[in-house]
Design an enzyme around this catalytic site. Sequence first.
Site, mmCIF file in Angstrom:
data_model
loop_
_atom_site.group_PDB
_atom_site.id
_atom_site.type_symbol
_atom_site.label_atom_id
_atom_site.label_comp_id
_atom_site.label_asym_id
_atom_site.label_seq_id
_atom_site.Cartn_x
_atom_site.Cartn_y
_atom_site.Cartn_z
ATOM 1 N N LYS A 77 0.798 -1.230 0.000
ATOM 2 C CA LYS A 77 0.000 0.000 0.000
ATOM 3 C C LYS A 77 0.831 1.281 0.000
ATOM 4 O O LYS A 77 0.375 2.312 -0.505
ATOM 5 C CB LYS A 77 -0.948 0.006 1.206
ATOM 6 C CG LYS A 77 -2.120 -0.955 1.078
ATOM 7 C CD LYS A 77 -3.063 -0.803 2.260
ATOM 8 C CE LYS A 77 -4.296 -1.662 2.093
ATOM 9 N NZ LYS A 77 -5.307 -1.383 3.113
ATOM 10 N N ASP A 113 -10.283 3.236 2.217
ATOM 11 C CA ASP A 113 -10.449 2.635 3.553
ATOM 12 C C ASP A 113 -11.166 3.580 4.525
ATOM 13 O O ASP A 113 -12.037 3.148 5.290
ATOM 14 C CB ASP A 113 -9.101 2.239 4.148
ATOM 15 C CG ASP A 113 -8.511 1.007 3.493
ATOM 16 O OD1 ASP A 113 -9.291 0.175 2.985
ATOM 17 O OD2 ASP A 113 -7.276 0.867 3.489
#
Length: 298
Positions: A77, A113
């Site tokens: 990420k 997220d």
Amino acid sequence: MVIKEIRPIVGKTALVGVIGWPIEHSLSPVIHNAAFAELGLDWAYVPLAVHPEQVSVALNGLQALNFVGVNVTLPHKQEVMRYIDQVSDAAHFMGAVNTIHNKNGDLTGYNTDASGFLNSLIEGGCQPEGLRVAVLGAGGAARAVVFALARAGAKSVVVLNRTIQRAAFLVDDLNDSFPSTVMSQALTDEALAELAGQVDLIVNTTSVGMYPDVQECPWPDDVPIPNNTVFYDLVYNPLETRLLARAREAGQITINGLGMLVHQGAIALKIWTGYEAPVTMMRAAALAKLQFKTLATD
Ligand code: ATR
């Protein structure tokens, strides 16, 4: 609820996927393929095992292979940010990208997220404005949760972590944008006992209580579960952690981590396809897969 069959993959099928290492346990392929089937879209979502040394090669390959985009999971990420053309404000802020959109070789990175967490919190019946919150943990997931809560108008967010420096680091990053909202503290039994009853929402972002260590609980055994407190556990395997079971038995509202997984995927799906995601169907597909997995490991 009937989960529709995946369509055959043909030459004109639009492709998306998820890169990670390892990737076998990802629920995202099941969630997204169920959504494409429900929407009647000729799209397919594939898990892609990408070794950490191959991240830049894999991203270059997206255009060559005509992928519309990919999700990005652990451990890539942060690393992918070096190879994409622009990132959204949220991704920039979190220093992490979980969704990439490829438009003719121009790669944009997003982080869904935080919004995924927020949507699932609201879906669970908890509005963030004015809340006093304790967040347990200070890793990547905590960063998304704290950012989401601060941006949505939480009154205060205390970040408690076993390694206090990591919590302080997270809070430092947020303090310019949200001064006096976010504070850090060491994650100790005493700190939790003091916070009990002083906060409206407790979010566990640590891995404590996750399969196979299902008997573990981040809330101390000898501190009673406080009243008028919503308990949110980002863990979704098991769906009801020991923390959530204790909170439910004490009469509190509980929310598990499946909603965040589904909602972050729903936002990614909209970025790629432009369609509103069929969230109910995506959740049903994830649940079916999780229950199958539980049966298989019993
Ligand atoms: P993620 O991206 O899921 O947040 P991570 O970045 O590895 O994963 O963060 C894991 C979090 O769980 C950290 O806050 C970690 O605490 P440390 O920073 O002190 O390592 C926390 N954690 C993991 N195991 C823990 C345990 N047994 N007790 C308390 N905290 C724990």
